[in-house]
Design a protein around this motif. Structure first.
Motif, short mmCIF file in Angstrom:
data_model
loop_
_atom_site.label_atom_id
_atom_site.label_comp_id
_atom_site.label_asym_id
_atom_site.label_seq_id
_atom_site.Cartn_x
_atom_site.Cartn_y
_atom_site.Cartn_z
N VAL A 19 32.51 30.87 45.30
CA VAL A 19 33.29 31.69 44.38
C VAL A 19 32.87 33.15 44.46
O VAL A 19 31.72 33.46 44.81
N GLU A 20 33.80 34.04 44.12
CA GLU A 20 33.52 35.48 44.18
C GLU A 20 32.47 35.88 43.16
O GLU A 20 31.56 36.65 43.45
N GLU A 21 32.63 35.39 41.95
CA GLU A 21 31.68 35.72 40.90
C GLU A 21 31.75 34.68 39.79
O GLU A 21 32.77 34.00 39.62
N PRO A 61 31.69 34.73 35.91
CA PRO A 61 31.73 35.63 34.76
C PRO A 61 30.57 35.34 33.80
O PRO A 61 30.13 34.19 33.67
N PHE A 71 37.52 29.12 39.38
CA PHE A 71 37.03 30.47 39.64
C PHE A 71 37.89 31.13 40.73
O PHE A 71 38.63 30.45 41.43
N LYS A 72 37.73 32.44 40.91
CA LYS A 72 38.28 33.10 42.09
C LYS A 72 37.42 32.69 43.28
O LYS A 72 36.20 32.73 43.21
N LYS A 73 38.06 32.31 44.38
CA LYS A 73 37.32 31.75 45.51
C LYS A 73 36.91 32.80 46.52
O LYS A 73 37.49 33.88 46.61
N THR A 87 42.24 30.87 43.95
CA THR A 87 41.27 30.25 43.05
C THR A 87 40.83 28.90 43.60
O THR A 87 41.48 28.32 44.46
N ASP A 102 40.43 26.80 33.40
CA ASP A 102 40.63 27.96 34.26
C ASP A 102 39.93 29.17 33.65
O ASP A 102 40.31 29.66 32.58
N THR A 154 39.74 32.11 35.10
CA THR A 154 40.28 33.37 35.65
C THR A 154 41.31 34.01 34.74
O THR A 154 41.82 35.08 35.05
N THR A 155 41.61 33.36 33.61
CA THR A 155 42.58 33.93 32.66
C THR A 155 41.84 34.43 31.43
O THR A 155 40.68 34.10 31.19
N PRO A 198 40.32 31.93 28.64
CA PRO A 198 40.38 30.81 29.57
C PRO A 198 41.44 29.79 29.15
O PRO A 198 41.74 29.65 27.96
#
Length: 216
Positions: A80-82, A84, A103-105, A119, A187, A189-190, A193
């Motif tokens: 994943v990118e990060e 949170p 997550f963002k991948k 994601t 999720d 990423t929203t 969430p």
């Protein structure tokens, strides 16, 4: 040809059995095994052909992503990118356990598993058979329920055999699954969430940690 079934001690998985299953996965095969929720069907995350085979066997739409199963939170670093900051509380509270987090991948995750999305869903189960298998393979596994899409998920090895046994390589029989209900999908990423699927962990339980959520 029917898949081979091997009984496994759910508390102390036999090393030789786990290594046999890991070798199959590393060679591009498919293995079904119990998680704490339902029986899962696993493949090597970094083998696109094996991942594609899961979609075909299940009759799963190619626009419905698969989750990736890890055995250590540190595995998130290359998937994943990060993470949170707020997500660390939910990880501390519910992992390992029946919760899939989106997550963002990273680009290292092949698009076959994520259906081209930006994601990725990550699951860190607590079942000892699952964790031993991932550790033996040495990398995360793509994971989905071990059944034909659209019918109830399997909670026993015989159900897996009856459903998809002709098309996979091995079934690890760890007995009836503990919960019998699929993981909750959240999720991250929203904002706020979003609960994509309520499963073994309820919306209320998660809201106690994160506050008010969206529900898909």
């Amino acid at each position: 040809m029917q898949a081979k079934i091997i009984k496994v001690d759910c508390e102390n998985p036999e090393l030789a059995v786990i290594e046999e299953a890991a070798d199959i996965l590393k060679a591009g095969g498919l293995v079904a095994f119990p998680t704490e929720t339902v029986y899962g069907l696993g493949a090597d995350t970094f083998n696109p052909e094996a991942v594609e085979r899961i979609f075909k066997i299940k009759g799963r739409p190619f626009d419905k992503p698969l989750a990736i199963c890890i055995s250590n939170v540190a595995d998130l670093d290359f998937l994943v990118e990060e993470v949170p900051e707020f997500a660390k509380n939910i990880i501390d509270r519910f992992w390992p356990g029946p919760l899939t987090l989106i997550f963002k991948k990273r680009e290292t995750v092949f698009s076959q598993a994520t259906c081209g999305r930006a994601t990725v869903g990550i699951r860190f189960p607590k079942n000892k058979i699952t964790l031993s298998l991932i550790a033996s393979v040495g990398r995360p596994l793509v994971l989905t329920s071990a059944n034909i899409s659209g019918i109830p998920s399997s909670i026993e090895a015989q159900q897996v055999l009856n459903d998809i046994g002709k098309n996979i390589d091995l079934i690890l029989d760890g007995g009836k699954t503990e919960l019998g209900v699929e993981s909750t999908i959240l999720d991250l990423t929203t904002a706020p969430p979003t609960i994509i699927r309520e499963g073994a962990i309820t919306v209320k339980e998660i809201e106690k940690v994160l506050g008010k959520l969206k529900v898909s």
